[in-house]
Write a protein that holds these residues in place. Structure first.
Motif, PDB file in Angstrom:
ATOM      1  N   GLN A 175       0.825  -1.201   0.000  1.00  0.00           N
ATOM      2  CA  GLN A 175       0.000   0.000   0.000  1.00  0.00           C
ATOM      3  C   GLN A 175       0.862   1.255   0.000  1.00  0.00           C
ATOM      4  OE1 GLN A 175      -2.719   0.206   3.272  1.00  0.00           O
ATOM      5  NE2 GLN A 175      -3.775   2.008   2.488  1.00  0.00           N
ATOM      6  N   ALA A 176       1.964   1.220   0.789  1.00  0.00           N
ATOM      7  CA  ALA A 176       2.869   2.376   0.815  1.00  0.00           C
ATOM      8  C   ALA A 176       3.513   2.601  -0.554  1.00  0.00           C
ATOM      9  CB  ALA A 176       3.944   2.167   1.879  1.00  0.00           C
ATOM     10  N   VAL A 177       3.931   1.487  -1.201  1.00  0.00           N
ATOM     11  CA  VAL A 177       4.535   1.612  -2.537  1.00  0.00           C
ATOM     12  C   VAL A 177       3.515   2.165  -3.532  1.00  0.00           C
ATOM     13  CG1 VAL A 177       5.505   0.290  -4.454  1.00  0.00           C
ATOM     14  CG2 VAL A 177       6.230  -0.195  -2.130  1.00  0.00           C
ATOM     15  N   ALA A 178       2.275   1.649  -3.444  1.00  0.00           N
ATOM     16  CA  ALA A 178       1.233   2.143  -4.355  1.00  0.00           C
ATOM     17  C   ALA A 178       0.931   3.621  -4.100  1.00  0.00           C
ATOM     18  CB  ALA A 178      -0.031   1.303  -4.184  1.00  0.00           C
ATOM     19  N   GLN A 179       0.874   3.988  -2.814  1.00  0.00           N
ATOM     20  CA  GLN A 179       0.618   5.394  -2.489  1.00  0.00           C
ATOM     21  C   GLN A 179       1.762   6.284  -2.971  1.00  0.00           C
ATOM     22  OE1 GLN A 179      -0.074   5.490   1.715  1.00  0.00           O
ATOM     23  NE2 GLN A 179      -2.179   4.695   1.555  1.00  0.00           N
ATOM     24  N   GLU A 180       3.006   5.804  -2.804  1.00  0.00           N
ATOM     25  CA  GLU A 180       4.156   6.586  -3.267  1.00  0.00           C
ATOM     26  C   GLU A 180       4.129   6.750  -4.793  1.00  0.00           C
ATOM     27  OE1 GLU A 180       9.063   6.552  -2.918  1.00  0.00           O
ATOM     28  OE2 GLU A 180       7.855   4.922  -2.084  1.00  0.00           O
ATOM     29  N   ALA A 181       3.820   5.629  -5.504  1.00  0.00           N
ATOM     30  CA  ALA A 181       3.733   5.714  -6.968  1.00  0.00           C
ATOM     31  C   ALA A 181       2.607   6.648  -7.392  1.00  0.00           C
ATOM     32  CB  ALA A 181       3.512   4.312  -7.553  1.00  0.00           C
ATOM     33  N   ALA A 182       1.459   6.540  -6.692  1.00  0.00           N
ATOM     34  CA  ALA A 182       0.345   7.433  -7.021  1.00  0.00           C
ATOM     35  C   ALA A 182       0.702   8.885  -6.743  1.00  0.00           C
ATOM     36  CB  ALA A 182      -0.894   7.022  -6.218  1.00  0.00           C
ATOM     37  N   ALA A 183       1.439   9.111  -5.614  1.00  0.00           N
ATOM     38  CA  ALA A 183       1.835  10.480  -5.293  1.00  0.00           C
ATOM     39  C   ALA A 183       2.798  11.032  -6.350  1.00  0.00           C
ATOM     40  CB  ALA A 183       2.483  10.517  -3.914  1.00  0.00           C
ATOM     41  N   LYS A 184       3.767  10.190  -6.779  1.00  0.00           N
ATOM     42  CA  LYS A 184       4.704  10.621  -7.815  1.00  0.00           C
ATOM     43  C   LYS A 184       3.964  10.905  -9.125  1.00  0.00           C
ATOM     44  CE  LYS A 184       8.835   8.256  -6.064  1.00  0.00           C
ATOM     45  NZ  LYS A 184       9.866   7.230  -6.367  1.00  0.00           N
ATOM     46  N   LYS A 185       3.027  10.023  -9.471  1.00  0.00           N
ATOM     47  CA  LYS A 185       2.272  10.229 -10.703  1.00  0.00           C
ATOM     48  C   LYS A 185       1.447  11.504 -10.619  1.00  0.00           C
ATOM     49  CE  LYS A 185      -1.091   7.984 -13.734  1.00  0.00           C
ATOM     50  NZ  LYS A 185      -1.936   6.776 -13.930  1.00  0.00           N
ATOM     51  N   ALA A 191       2.080  14.056  -8.697  1.00  0.00           N
ATOM     52  CA  ALA A 191       2.988  15.201  -8.727  1.00  0.00           C
ATOM     53  C   ALA A 191       3.461  15.498 -10.147  1.00  0.00           C
ATOM     54  CB  ALA A 191       4.190  14.927  -7.817  1.00  0.00           C
ATOM     55  N   ALA A 192       3.767  14.414 -10.913  1.00  0.00           N
ATOM     56  CA  ALA A 192       4.206  14.620 -12.299  1.00  0.00           C
ATOM     57  C   ALA A 192       3.083  15.234 -13.137  1.00  0.00           C
ATOM     58  CB  ALA A 192       4.640  13.281 -12.903  1.00  0.00           C
ATOM     59  N   GLU A 193       1.863  14.706 -12.953  1.00  0.00           N
ATOM     60  CA  GLU A 193       0.740  15.275 -13.697  1.00  0.00           C
ATOM     61  C   GLU A 193       0.492  16.727 -13.302  1.00  0.00           C
ATOM     62  OE1 GLU A 193      -2.520  12.720 -12.917  1.00  0.00           O
ATOM     63  OE2 GLU A 193      -1.836  11.115 -14.261  1.00  0.00           O
ATOM     64  N   ALA A 194       0.590  17.001 -11.990  1.00  0.00           N
ATOM     65  CA  ALA A 194       0.397  18.382 -11.539  1.00  0.00           C
ATOM     66  C   ALA A 194       1.475  19.297 -12.105  1.00  0.00           C
ATOM     67  CB  ALA A 194       0.397  18.428 -10.016  1.00  0.00           C
ATOM     68  N   ALA A 195       2.742  18.782 -12.113  1.00  0.00           N
ATOM     69  CA  ALA A 195       3.833  19.593 -12.668  1.00  0.00           C
ATOM     70  C   ALA A 195       3.622  19.845 -14.161  1.00  0.00           C
ATOM     71  CB  ALA A 195       5.162  18.883 -12.428  1.00  0.00           C
ATOM     72  N   ALA A 196       3.183  18.794 -14.875  1.00  0.00           N
ATOM     73  CA  ALA A 196       2.935  18.969 -16.310  1.00  0.00           C
ATOM     74  C   ALA A 196       1.807  19.971 -16.551  1.00  0.00           C
ATOM     75  CB  ALA A 196       2.587  17.616 -16.946  1.00  0.00           C
TER      76      ALA A 196
END
Length: 345
Positions: A161-171, A173-178
């Protein structure tokens, strides 16, 4: 070989506690050939009674062991334990010396009978205690294993769950940055467009205001020659001004307010009038048929300073206009200069 026990002789006057017969006293027995022969009578009966007692004891011990095993099986099956009170087994111990080696019975016969307490405690204790202990230990081990498995599974789930949350957070963040980059780029483009539009608007307003103080030299005309046009008709090898073709006698207007610094005939330019503006720029009006101003005269925008003609080196009536910033001999493109004043030739 163990020595033979003295043969008992039953006498009148006493009672044997084991066999229930009366006896008076014991005498020493020396075995002989006659005495060791099989004896019939009361001794034989006594041996049979002893055998029967021993058989009964073994049967009783078997029953006790079976009942104990049943109690253990009942305890292991999850049913409530049944308490069984055990009788005094001292006689069994005496009559059956090997009883301790029997499965399920040896534990019931303790060597601590000398103290008199262990035997009674063992006989009073329920037989299902051992079964309950094994069942409780098994359940405890099973519960511990299940708890460890659940703990490991929970840890694995938490990690996933932590890995999934981290991946979702990175995704995210990347979408927000884009999105932010696109928004910033769009905002910058809009800002630039707005600035350019504002700049154009301001320039248009400035030129419109400026155009009020400037005027084209001819009201009705046709442009027949542009600045820089090459040709052998011009001494410099190219056209140095802007030609407004119009009928002879068409009025020529002062483009801007200034002072007349020249008015007269100038060879190839024919009749020419030069007006010097306040910033030092000289405007040359050439090939006029007539001049309406004189040197030193102040003129304003729109004043008639002369008429279109065909004097000098020409092929037809037209106004030849030249612009010389600062009075320089080399002029600039009159069309561009007029556009800079809000006028379109």
């Amino acid at each position: 070989m163990a020595s033979n026990r003295p043969a008992p002789e039953f006498l009148h006057g006493s009672t044997d506690s084991e066999f229930g017969v009366e006896q008076e006293s014991w005498e020493e027995w020396n075995p002989t050939e006659e005495s060791v022969r099989p004896v019939r009578g009361r001794h034989r009966v006594s041996r049979q009674r002893g055998g029967l007692a021993r058989s009964s004891t073994v049967l009783g011990v078997g029953v006790i062991a079976a009942v104990g095993a049943g109690g253990i099986a009942t305890a292991q099956g999850g049913k409530p334990p049944v308490h069984i009170s055990m009788p005094d087994l001292s006689s069994v111990k005496d009559s059956l010396p090997d009883a301790k080696s029997l499965p399920g019975v040896g534990a019931l016969i303790s060597d601590s009978d000398e103290s008199g307490s262990s035997s009674s405690a063992a006989s009073a204790a329920p037989l299902t205690t051992v079964g309950n202990g094994q069942s409780d230990a098994g359940e405890a081990l099973r519960a511990r294993i299940m708890q460890q498995a659940e703990t490991q599974q929970d840890a694995a789930d938490a990690k996933a769950q932590a890995v999934a949350q981290e991946a979702a957070a990175k995704k995210a963040a990347a979408e927000a940055a884009a999105k932010q980059a696109v928004a910033e780029k769009k905002a910058a483009a809009e800002k630039k467009a707005a600035e350019e539009a504002a700049k154009k608007k301001a320039e248009a307003e400035r030129l419109a205001q400026l155009a009020k103080s400037y005027k084209l030299p001819v009201a009705s005309y046709t442009v027949t020659g542009t600045f820089g046009q090459p040709g052998s008709m011009w001494a410099s090898g190219y056209h140095t001004g802007l030609d407004f073709a119009a009928p002879t006698g068409t009025p020529i207007y002062a483009i801007h307010s200034g002072t007349v610094t020249e008015a007269g005939y100038a060879n190839a330019y024919g009749y020419r009038t030069i007006i010097t503006l306040d910033d030092g720029t000289e405007l040359w009006f050439c090939h006029q048929s007539s001049i309406n101003v004189s040197v030193g005269q102040k003129v304003n925008t729109g004043d008639v300073i002369g008429r279109v003609g065909a004097t000098g080196n020409v092929t037809g009536p037209h106004l030849h206009l030249e612009v010389h910033p600062g009075g320089d001999a080399t002029g600039v493109d009159p069309a561009a200069w007029l556009r800079g004043k809000g006028l379109t030739p």
